[in-house]
Design a protein around this motif. Structure first.
Motif, PDB file in Angstrom:
ATOM      1  N   VAL A 170       0.848  -1.194   0.000  1.00 53.23           N
ATOM      2  CA  VAL A 170       0.000   0.000   0.000  1.00 53.23           C
ATOM      3  C   VAL A 170       0.886   1.247   0.000  1.00 53.23           C
ATOM      4  O   VAL A 170       1.860   1.333   0.760  1.00 53.23           O
ATOM      5  N   SER A 171       0.538   2.211  -0.844  1.00 48.83           N
ATOM      6  CA  SER A 171       1.222   3.497  -0.887  1.00 48.83           C
ATOM      7  C   SER A 171       0.301   4.571  -0.328  1.00 48.83           C
ATOM      8  O   SER A 171      -0.853   4.685  -0.738  1.00 48.83           O
ATOM      9  N   ALA A 172       0.826   5.381   0.614  1.00 45.50           N
ATOM     10  CA  ALA A 172       0.054   6.472   1.210  1.00 45.50           C
ATOM     11  C   ALA A 172       0.977   7.661   1.430  1.00 45.50           C
ATOM     12  O   ALA A 172       2.153   7.490   1.767  1.00 45.50           O
ATOM     13  N   PRO A 173       0.478   8.895   1.254  1.00 49.69           N
ATOM     14  CA  PRO A 173       1.331  10.083   1.404  1.00 49.69           C
ATOM     15  C   PRO A 173       1.482  10.492   2.860  1.00 49.69           C
ATOM     16  O   PRO A 173       0.630  10.218   3.705  1.00 49.69           O
ATOM     17  N   ALA A 174       2.584  11.208   3.140  1.00 53.19           N
ATOM     18  CA  ALA A 174       2.838  11.745   4.479  1.00 53.19           C
ATOM     19  C   ALA A 174       3.757  12.953   4.330  1.00 53.19           C
ATOM     20  O   ALA A 174       4.503  13.077   3.364  1.00 53.19           O
ATOM     21  N   ASN A 175       3.674  13.877   5.309  1.00 50.29           N
ATOM     22  CA  ASN A 175       4.591  15.019   5.345  1.00 50.29           C
ATOM     23  C   ASN A 175       5.900  14.573   5.973  1.00 50.29           C
ATOM     24  O   ASN A 175       5.953  14.272   7.170  1.00 50.29           O
ATOM     25  N   ILE A 176       6.951  14.504   5.154  1.00 49.45           N
ATOM     26  CA  ILE A 176       8.232  14.002   5.636  1.00 49.45           C
ATOM     27  C   ILE A 176       9.345  14.884   5.090  1.00 49.45           C
ATOM     28  O   ILE A 176       9.552  14.956   3.879  1.00 49.45           O
ATOM     29  N   GLY A 177      10.046  15.580   5.965  1.00 54.64           N
ATOM     30  CA  GLY A 177      11.311  16.174   5.592  1.00 54.64           C
ATOM     31  C   GLY A 177      11.253  17.469   4.818  1.00 54.64           C
ATOM     32  O   GLY A 177      10.282  18.221   4.845  1.00 54.64           O
ATOM     33  N   HIS A 178      12.340  17.702   4.079  1.00 57.02           N
ATOM     34  CA  HIS A 178      12.650  18.990   3.461  1.00 57.02           C
ATOM     35  C   HIS A 178      13.328  18.715   2.124  1.00 57.02           C
ATOM     36  O   HIS A 178      13.964  17.680   1.934  1.00 57.02           O
ATOM     37  N   ALA A 179      13.179  19.645   1.185  1.00 54.11           N
ATOM     38  CA  ALA A 179      13.844  19.506  -0.117  1.00 54.11           C
ATOM     39  C   ALA A 179      14.402  20.851  -0.545  1.00 54.11           C
ATOM     40  O   ALA A 179      13.826  21.908  -0.248  1.00 54.11           O
ATOM     41  N   ASP A 180      15.529  20.814  -1.237  1.00 50.74           N
ATOM     42  CA  ASP A 180      16.136  22.006  -1.824  1.00 50.74           C
ATOM     43  C   ASP A 180      16.196  21.828  -3.332  1.00 50.74           C
ATOM     44  O   ASP A 180      16.603  20.763  -3.828  1.00 50.74           O
ATOM     45  N   VAL A 181      15.783  22.861  -4.062  1.00 49.47           N
ATOM     46  CA  VAL A 181      15.752  22.830  -5.518  1.00 49.47           C
ATOM     47  C   VAL A 181      16.543  24.017  -6.048  1.00 49.47           C
ATOM     48  O   VAL A 181      16.348  25.156  -5.595  1.00 49.47           O
ATOM     49  N   HIS A 182      17.439  23.766  -6.996  1.00 46.05           N
ATOM     50  CA  HIS A 182      18.238  24.816  -7.618  1.00 46.05           C
ATOM     51  C   HIS A 182      18.108  24.694  -9.132  1.00 46.05           C
ATOM     52  O   HIS A 182      18.063  23.585  -9.677  1.00 46.05           O
ATOM     53  N   THR A 183      18.065  25.835  -9.804  1.00 44.64           N
ATOM     54  CA  THR A 183      17.909  25.849 -11.257  1.00 44.64           C
ATOM     55  C   THR A 183      18.778  26.939 -11.867  1.00 44.64           C
ATOM     56  O   THR A 183      18.865  28.046 -11.326  1.00 44.64           O
ATOM     57  N   LEU A 184      19.424  26.602 -12.974  1.00 43.52           N
ATOM     58  CA  LEU A 184      20.154  27.570 -13.789  1.00 43.52           C
ATOM     59  C   LEU A 184      19.575  27.508 -15.196  1.00 43.52           C
ATOM     60  O   LEU A 184      19.462  26.422 -15.777  1.00 43.52           O
ATOM     61  N   GLU A 185      19.171  28.666 -15.739  1.00 45.87           N
ATOM     62  CA  GLU A 185      18.527  28.694 -17.054  1.00 45.87           C
ATOM     63  C   GLU A 185      19.186  29.743 -17.937  1.00 45.87           C
ATOM     64  O   GLU A 185      19.484  30.851 -17.486  1.00 45.87           O
ATOM     65  N   VAL A 186      19.416  29.372 -19.196  1.00 46.76           N
ATOM     66  CA  VAL A 186      19.972  30.276 -20.199  1.00 46.76           C
ATOM     67  C   VAL A 186      19.033  30.278 -21.399  1.00 46.76           C
ATOM     68  O   VAL A 186      18.685  29.219 -21.926  1.00 46.76           O
ATOM     69  N   GLU A 187      18.602  31.463 -21.811  1.00 52.24           N
ATOM     70  CA  GLU A 187      17.725  31.613 -22.973  1.00 52.24           C
ATOM     71  C   GLU A 187      18.337  32.629 -23.925  1.00 52.24           C
ATOM     72  O   GLU A 187      18.789  33.700 -23.493  1.00 52.24           O
ATOM     73  N   ALA A 188      18.373  32.300 -25.209  1.00 51.22           N
ATOM     74  CA  ALA A 188      18.957  33.193 -26.202  1.00 51.22           C
ATOM     75  C   ALA A 188      18.130  33.157 -27.473  1.00 51.22           C
ATOM     76  O   ALA A 188      17.578  32.110 -27.839  1.00 51.22           O
ATOM     77  N   LYS A 189      18.041  34.295 -28.137  1.00 49.30           N
ATOM     78  CA  LYS A 189      17.397  34.361 -29.441  1.00 49.30           C
ATOM     79  C   LYS A 189      17.992  35.522 -30.225  1.00 49.30           C
ATOM     80  O   LYS A 189      18.395  36.543 -29.649  1.00 49.30           O
ATOM     81  N   ALA A 190      18.057  35.345 -31.545  1.00 48.54           N
ATOM     82  CA  ALA A 190      18.634  36.385 -32.393  1.00 48.54           C
ATOM     83  C   ALA A 190      18.317  36.076 -33.844  1.00 48.54           C
ATOM     84  O   ALA A 190      18.221  34.902 -34.231  1.00 48.54           O
ATOM     85  N   PRO A 191      18.145  37.092 -34.680  1.00 48.49           N
ATOM     86  CA  PRO A 191      18.024  36.849 -36.118  1.00 48.49           C
ATOM     87  C   PRO A 191      19.376  36.443 -36.691  1.00 48.49           C
ATOM     88  O   PRO A 191      20.432  36.881 -36.227  1.00 48.49           O
ATOM     89  N   LEU A 192      19.342  35.596 -37.719  1.00 45.78           N
ATOM     90  CA  LEU A 192      20.571  35.058 -38.290  1.00 45.78           C
ATOM     91  C   LEU A 192      21.461  36.147 -38.870  1.00 45.78           C
ATOM     92  O   LEU A 192      22.690  36.014 -38.885  1.00 45.78           O
ATOM     93  N   HIS A 193      20.870  37.269 -39.317  1.00 46.44           N
ATOM     94  CA  HIS A 193      21.687  38.298 -39.945  1.00 46.44           C
ATOM     95  C   HIS A 193      22.633  38.981 -38.951  1.00 46.44           C
ATOM     96  O   HIS A 193      23.547  39.715 -39.350  1.00 46.44           O
ATOM     97  N   ILE A 194      22.454  38.756 -37.656  1.00 44.73           N
ATOM     98  CA  ILE A 194      23.415  39.243 -36.668  1.00 44.73           C
ATOM     99  C   ILE A 194      24.767  38.563 -36.878  1.00 44.73           C
ATOM    100  O   ILE A 194      25.831  39.156 -36.689  1.00 44.73           O
ATOM    101  N   LEU A 195      24.721  37.277 -37.291  1.00 47.40           N
ATOM    102  CA  LEU A 195      25.944  36.518 -37.522  1.00 47.40           C
ATOM    103  C   LEU A 195      26.389  36.566 -38.970  1.00 47.40           C
ATOM    104  O   LEU A 195      27.585  36.435 -39.257  1.00 47.40           O
TER     105      LEU A 195
END
Length: 716
Positions: free
Chosen positions: A553-578
């Protein structure tokens, strides 16, 4: 109840203060002399750049670019967003950590993104840091789907499409009619889609004791699915003589699924599967209806007041039958299962946005109230068979959810370099549940105060270069199905396929968050955004799998603590820049790296909610006068994840390559050819449970198909 009232009263006072101060500073309306009018159009980049809150808007053109059959297909290409099955994830987290809203409100039961046509959507908002105006049940972030609003002009549109694959077809038809005059507007959008799918997949299960293979079998499944989805959305708006605006909108989403599967197993060693030959038939009928009316008044000072009332209802009926035989044809199982879920309720929202003051303040205060009643019934019946125990049950759950949120926020342009966003939202929720399993009614009450602060700094002397910082407090309320005692029996009960139970004593998870980022903007359509975030989650809800009697049997419970870290990079450009002589090609890329750890679970790989380590998208789009084309490659990392001391799982890295080409034909017609899943990555996964008694392993293989889709649209 006394504490409940005190919380709401305190928040009401906090909400009123900034607006009262703003009203006191507003000068009386004076006649404005006739002057030339200059129209300033805000682009998506400029709106994002100047928004003190970290919000990104995906417009209709981007949503419709690939001619997708459903909104779910379009969402998987959004920056920083991944899709796992039908679960939409930000920062790699689903399961309620990512808040999904429709017009700023939680979607009702029975609503599915794979049943919503893209033509009903005006825009999609990606909100990485919480805002007070929307619910702060958004630990990972919020995706708000805004449905189509008042049309800009008269028009008609008809779209005919069909998707084809090796064992799949998906025809659809969508029509839109709109009219606009001085008194208001009228619009009707309707969509009908049908899907026929015939997937096959393999499953292998092993059990080891003392390191020795004691039991192993392979299961082959052939499945047939027939799905039909209907979307209907009429909308009316009126402009009154006073200048007030009144609007009414109704949204109907309905879906019907029919299908079945045939499972045949081969025993390699030991006893093998409990049911060597297992046949399944199922039917699912979902329907959700939401009707709402809104009123908006604009004042001469520039202030705005608006309110909206809505009523909704949804019905979800699911039935299923199973029969199983042994290798000799002896009947081992004859089971019927029925689930009925009915949800109904009402919401009432409103806000007052004061005019921007001379000192740059733009305060807003409002409320968000809702009442929901849900009834659920699960019935399982086994035909009596000699020597085989029956597991009949009839479980009924009744739930009432009342919520009231009050909020105040203020966007402040401090000077030419600094902008700030300050917000406070208090949410009070009260859930009353009764079930045949629990007996007496159980009441859960939560009160969460969420202060929010965001800061935008435009670097002096560095045009279009800026930095962001956000501090948030968010939460995740326990899902209604998880706080209700409603036992569900699995057909093959093992530690990797346990029965399910609820826990009425669950408390909300809360999270302290910090987001920071640096943004570079050059010419329109050229940007580089680098951001990092952290979430410290307390009161974590985790599943515990235990052996109770002869069943897992699976049942939920409040247990413990969690840490979440995220690094995000987003880029966009028209090709004529290059390349200066390049054609009109826009390039875009997004990469997200995730880390998380859960207390009480030994590492490595003790990541939260099966979070992928990384995800990435890269794409290019060409836009010409007569035709346009583009392609997107999206990848989501696989690997091992440990969910408890005893349980861990593995998935493979998934790649999806989509492409499209659109041609403008004579008489205002458009032909769009698109192809999805061109790499045909096989989905593979593994679940392992290991304790002192042995090791259970389950492995899945599921092939996928490339889909070619043709779409013709006509406008007049």
């Amino acid at each position: 109840m006394k504490a409940y009232r005190l919380t709401l009263t305190a928040t009401a006072v906090c909400a009123a203060l900034p607006c009262a101060a703003a009203l006191a500073q507003q000068p009386a309306a004076t006649p404005t002399p006739a002057t030339a009018t200059v129209e300033v159009k805000s682009t998506a980049d400029s709106a994002r750049r100047n928004d003190a809150a970290n919000r990104q808007v995906i417009n209709r053109e981007e949503i419709a670019r690939y001619g997708d059959a459903s909104v779910l297909d379009a969402i998987k290409r959004l920056p920083g967003v991944t899709v796992n099955g039908t679960s939409v994830r930000m920062r790699g987290l689903g399961s309620g950590y990512t808040q999904l809203l429709v017009d700023g409100q939680p979607a009702p039961a029975g609503f599915t993104l794979d049943g919503l046509a893209p033509d009903l959507v005006e825009r999609i908002e990606i909100i990485r840091s919480a805002t007070a105006e929307y619910s702060t049940q958004a630990i990972a972030g919020t995706i708000n789907i805004v449905l189509r609003k008042a049309p800009r002009k008269d028009g008609r549109e008809l779209k005919l499409a069909n998707g084809l694959a090796g064992r799949q077809s998906e025809p659809s038809i969508t029509g839109t009619w709109s009219a606009k005059d001085a008194g208001g507007s009228r619009q009707l959008t309707a969509s009908l889609r049908h899907l026929e799918l015939h997937p096959t997949y393999e499953y292998r299960e092993e059990q080891r004791r003392g390191g020795v293979l004691a039991d192993a079998s392979t299961v082959h499944t052939d499945q047939q699915i027939h799905y039909t989805a209907l979307n209907l959305q009429p909308r009316l708006t009126w402009t009154l003589a006073s200048g007030d605006n009144v609007d009414w909108q109704t949204t109907l989403n309905a879906g019907r699924s029919r299908g079945g599967s045939d499972k045949t197993s081969e025993t390699i060693t030991g006893q093998g599967q409990a049911y060597p030959n297992l046949n399944l038939g199922f039917g699912i009928d979902n329907a959700s209806l939401r009707t709402e009316a809104g009123w908006t008044r604009r004042f001469a000072s520039g202030a705005r007041a608006e309110t909206k009332a809505a009523a909704f209802t949804s019905i979800s009926d699911r039935w299923m039958w199973r029969d199983a035989t042994d290798t000799g044809g002896l009947l081992l199982l004859d089971r019927d299962f029925l689930t009925k879920v009915h949800e109904r309720g009402a919401t009432w929202t409103g806000k007052f946005a004061a005019a921007t003051t001379a000192s740059g303040h733009a305060p807003v205060a409002g409320w968000d109230a809702g009442h929901t009643v849900m009834t659920s019934q699960d019935v399982q019946q086994d035909a009596p068979l000699p020597g085989i125990p029956e597991t009949d049950y009839d479980t009924r759950i009744d739930a009432r959810l009342d919520r009231l949120a009050l909020y105040a926020q203020n966007e402040w342009d401090i000077d030419m370099q600094w902008s700030a966003y300050l917000g406070l939202r208090t949410e009070a929720l009260r859930v009353r549940t009764t079930s045949t399993e629990a007996g007496d009614a159980h009441i859960s009450s939560y009160r969460i105060a969420s202060p929010i602060a965001q800061l935008l700094w435009k670097l002096p002397g560095k045009q279009r270069r800026q930095a962001r910082l956000a501090l948030t407090r968010t939460f995740r309320a326990p899902p209604l199905a998880r706080i209700t005692r409603g036992y569900f029996y699995t057909t093959d009960n093992t530690p990797i396929s346990p029965d399910q139970d609820g826990n009425p004593n669950l408390q909300p998870e809360t999270a302290r968050g910090i987001d920071a980022g640096v943004e570079w903007y050059w010419s329109e359509g050229t940007a580089l955004v680098v951001s990092a975030s952290e979430r410290a989650i307390s009161n974590l809800i985790r599943d515990r799998i235990t052996l109770q009697g002869s069943r897992w049997v699976s049942a939920p419970a409040n247990i413990g603590h969690a840490d979440v870290h995220t690094l995000e990079v987003e880029a966009k450009a028209p090709l004529h820049i290059l390349w200066a002589a390049a054609p009109k090609v826009d390039l875009r890329a997004n990469w997200v790296r995730n880390w998380s750890s859960v207390d009480g679970i030994p590492g490595p790989d003790n990541r939260l909610d099966g979070q992928p380590r990384w995800s990435a998208t890269i794409g290019a789009d060409y836009r010409g006068a007569a035709w346009s084309a583009g392609a997107t490659l999206a990848s989501v990392a696989g690997g091992w994840t440990r969910s408890s001391i005893e349980n861990r799982g593995w998935t493979n890295t998934r790649h999806a390559l989509d492409a499209y080409a659109s041609f403008t034909l004579a008489h205002a017609g458009t032909l769009r050819i698109s192809a999805s899943n061109l790499l045909r990555t096989t989905d593979r996964s593994m679940d392992i449970h290991e304790d002192a008694s042995g090791t259970w392993t389950g492995m899945n293989w599921r092939p996928t198909w490339a889909v070619l889709r043709l779409q013709y649209s006509a406008h007049w």
